[in-house]
Design a protein around this motif. Structure first.
Motif, PDB file in Angstrom:
ATOM      1  N   CYS A  85       0.807  -1.229   0.000  1.00  0.00           N
ATOM      2  CA  CYS A  85       0.000   0.000   0.000  1.00  0.00           C
ATOM      3  C   CYS A  85       0.836   1.274   0.000  1.00  0.00           C
ATOM      4  O   CYS A  85       0.287   2.361  -0.210  1.00  0.00           O
ATOM      5  CB  CYS A  85      -0.924   0.030   1.217  1.00  0.00           C
ATOM      6  SG  CYS A  85      -2.144  -1.295   1.253  1.00  0.00           S
ATOM      7  N   GLY A 105      -2.796   3.770  -9.105  1.00  0.00           N
ATOM      8  CA  GLY A 105      -4.158   3.384  -8.766  1.00  0.00           C
ATOM      9  C   GLY A 105      -4.438   1.927  -9.016  1.00  0.00           C
ATOM     10  O   GLY A 105      -5.060   1.244  -8.194  1.00  0.00           O
ATOM     11  N   ALA A 106      -3.973   1.416 -10.138  1.00  0.00           N
ATOM     12  CA  ALA A 106      -4.177   0.004 -10.454  1.00  0.00           C
ATOM     13  C   ALA A 106      -3.451  -0.878  -9.452  1.00  0.00           C
ATOM     14  O   ALA A 106      -3.943  -1.937  -9.047  1.00  0.00           O
ATOM     15  CB  ALA A 106      -3.681  -0.278 -11.869  1.00  0.00           C
ATOM     16  N   LEU A 155      -2.820  -0.202  -6.269  1.00  0.00           N
ATOM     17  CA  LEU A 155      -3.546  -0.210  -5.006  1.00  0.00           C
ATOM     18  C   LEU A 155      -4.829  -1.031  -5.094  1.00  0.00           C
ATOM     19  O   LEU A 155      -5.191  -1.736  -4.149  1.00  0.00           O
ATOM     20  CB  LEU A 155      -3.868   1.226  -4.583  1.00  0.00           C
ATOM     21  CG  LEU A 155      -2.671   2.050  -4.090  1.00  0.00           C
ATOM     22  CD1 LEU A 155      -3.081   3.501  -3.893  1.00  0.00           C
ATOM     23  CD2 LEU A 155      -2.122   1.467  -2.798  1.00  0.00           C
ATOM     24  N   ARG A 156      -5.516  -0.946  -6.235  1.00  0.00           N
ATOM     25  CA  ARG A 156      -6.763  -1.708  -6.377  1.00  0.00           C
ATOM     26  C   ARG A 156      -6.519  -3.208  -6.344  1.00  0.00           C
ATOM     27  O   ARG A 156      -7.408  -3.980  -5.979  1.00  0.00           O
ATOM     28  CB  ARG A 156      -7.460  -1.315  -7.685  1.00  0.00           C
ATOM     29  CG  ARG A 156      -8.120   0.058  -7.643  1.00  0.00           C
ATOM     30  CD  ARG A 156      -9.037   0.263  -8.830  1.00  0.00           C
ATOM     31  NE  ARG A 156      -8.314   0.260 -10.091  1.00  0.00           N
ATOM     32  CZ  ARG A 156      -7.747   1.343 -10.620  1.00  0.00           C
ATOM     33  NH1 ARG A 156      -7.810   2.503  -9.994  1.00  0.00           N
ATOM     34  NH2 ARG A 156      -7.122   1.273 -11.787  1.00  0.00           N
ATOM     35  N   ALA A 157      -5.305  -3.628  -6.706  1.00  0.00           N
ATOM     36  CA  ALA A 157      -4.980  -5.055  -6.706  1.00  0.00           C
ATOM     37  C   ALA A 157      -4.593  -5.565  -5.314  1.00  0.00           C
ATOM     38  O   ALA A 157      -4.414  -6.758  -5.124  1.00  0.00           O
ATOM     39  CB  ALA A 157      -3.838  -5.326  -7.690  1.00  0.00           C
ATOM     40  N   THR A 158      -4.464  -4.657  -4.337  1.00  0.00           N
ATOM     41  CA  THR A 158      -4.080  -5.044  -2.983  1.00  0.00           C
ATOM     42  C   THR A 158      -5.288  -5.616  -2.238  1.00  0.00           C
ATOM     43  O   THR A 158      -6.372  -5.032  -2.279  1.00  0.00           O
ATOM     44  CB  THR A 158      -3.544  -3.822  -2.209  1.00  0.00           C
ATOM     45  OG1 THR A 158      -2.417  -3.287  -2.914  1.00  0.00           O
ATOM     46  CG2 THR A 158      -3.114  -4.218  -0.803  1.00  0.00           C
ATOM     47  N   PRO A 193      -8.208  -6.324   0.307  1.00  0.00           N
ATOM     48  CA  PRO A 193      -8.879  -5.366   1.188  1.00  0.00           C
ATOM     49  C   PRO A 193      -8.378  -5.416   2.623  1.00  0.00           C
ATOM     50  O   PRO A 193      -8.268  -4.377   3.282  1.00  0.00           O
ATOM     51  CB  PRO A 193     -10.355  -5.777   1.096  1.00  0.00           C
ATOM     52  CG  PRO A 193     -10.473  -6.417  -0.259  1.00  0.00           C
ATOM     53  CD  PRO A 193      -9.180  -7.135  -0.472  1.00  0.00           C
ATOM     54  N   GLN A 203      -5.371  -3.359   2.942  1.00  0.00           N
ATOM     55  CA  GLN A 203      -5.696  -1.938   2.843  1.00  0.00           C
ATOM     56  C   GLN A 203      -6.228  -1.407   4.172  1.00  0.00           C
ATOM     57  O   GLN A 203      -5.870  -0.312   4.608  1.00  0.00           O
ATOM     58  CB  GLN A 203      -6.726  -1.715   1.733  1.00  0.00           C
ATOM     59  CG  GLN A 203      -6.204  -2.034   0.336  1.00  0.00           C
ATOM     60  CD  GLN A 203      -7.209  -1.681  -0.738  1.00  0.00           C
ATOM     61  OE1 GLN A 203      -7.866  -0.648  -0.681  1.00  0.00           O
ATOM     62  NE2 GLN A 203      -7.350  -2.547  -1.739  1.00  0.00           N
TER      63      GLN A 203
END
Length: 282
Positions: free
Chosen positions: A74, A100-101, A103-106, A108, A111
């Motif tokens: 992150c 952005g891509a 972080l979206r793959a991390t 939840p 996160q």
């Protein structure tokens, strides 16, 4: 600073460079590889409780491992790097989209865990940077002292002459680059030893990046390679950021131990090159 905000030229002194570092180092650079940032964060009871809750009740080494994953995915490894074409600007596939891509793959859960950790880690990072490069840091004082020493032409001339004198005979032609008349950021320099031109040009788009054409002559290059091939223990295969053959002198860093140790001193041929680098007009 972002590449578009970065200044086109380097600071005029070592102290100015260190001062710029105090504002240029991002918090994400201060991670568990170089500091005890996570230990410091988890030592705060409210942060530990929030982290354990986000990590599903994990504790001990399990919690520590998840915290490292959360920080890495992150923050520390999030990058704006992307495939760059000549003259390319911000696009849908540029830095913001890349980060952005990522972080979206991390997952939840990671996160949420990083959300619990990030405020304390951010405070730690700010204090860490100021401690090492801030106004009262030892590095800032050392840089100011080095600037004062460098202000004496005799000191620089003696150091450069000694480096060249102690180099092998095949490399004693390594001399300084003397500044000639330049145009803006595209100043030219003259290789005094070889009698040829070595131009210093600022990159048209990537600010802060300079290219020095013909910094060494073909004869110097051949002599340097021959000298390096004859060194002991010779070339070693290393795997940091990919496999590559290399040699190492000077300070040695150990990311696992978070330490820096003084290694073998720089040999005379390389000191001669560094003396020449200091004469470049950047």
């Amino acid at each position: 600073p972002s590449p578009r905000e970065a200044p086109a030229t380097l600071p005029s002194s070592r102290a100015a460079l260190v001062a710029r570092l105090s504002t240029a180092v991002p918090a994400s650079a201060v991670d568990f590889h170089i500091s005890n940032v996570l230990d410091g964060a988890l030592a705060q009871p409210e942060v530990r409780r929030a982290a354990q809750e986000a990590a599903g009740g994990a504790a001990g080494d399990a919690l520590s491992g998840l915290c490292k994953q959360a920080m890495w995915q992150c923050s520390s490894s999030v990058t704006s790097k992307h495939l760059w074409e000549r003259g390319e600007r911000e696009t849908a596939h540029g830095p913001a989209a890349t980060a952005g891509a990522q972080l979206r793959a991390t997952p939840p859960r990671l996160q949420l865990l990083w959300a619990a950790l990030s405020p304390a880690c951010g405070r730690f990072a700010a204090e860490h940077v100021q401690r090492h490069v801030g106004p009262r840091s030892a590095l800032r004082a050392a840089a100011a002292s080095a600037d004062a020493d460098a202000a004496s032409p005799a000191t620089a001339d003696v150091a450069g002459a000694a480096a060249v004198r102690d180099a092998p005979a095949s490399l004693q032609a390594l001399g300084p680059c003397q500044r000639s008349v330049g145009r803006g950021s595209e100043s030219a320099v003259v290789n005094a030893a070889a009698g040829g031109r070595c131009e210093v040009r600022a990159h048209a788009v990537l600010r802060g990046l300079f290219l020095v054409h013909d910094f060494v002559t073909e004869e110097e290059e051949a002599a340097l390679l021959q000298w390096m091939d004859g060194q002991q223990p010779g070339w070693r295969l290393r795997h940091f950021n990919g496999p590559a053959l290399g040699m190492r002198w000077g300070a040695t860093t150990d990311l696992r131990r978070r330490s820096v140790t003084l290694g073998a001193p720089m040999p005379p041929p390389l000191l001669a090159l560094t003396a020449r680098m200091r004469t470049l007009p950047v």
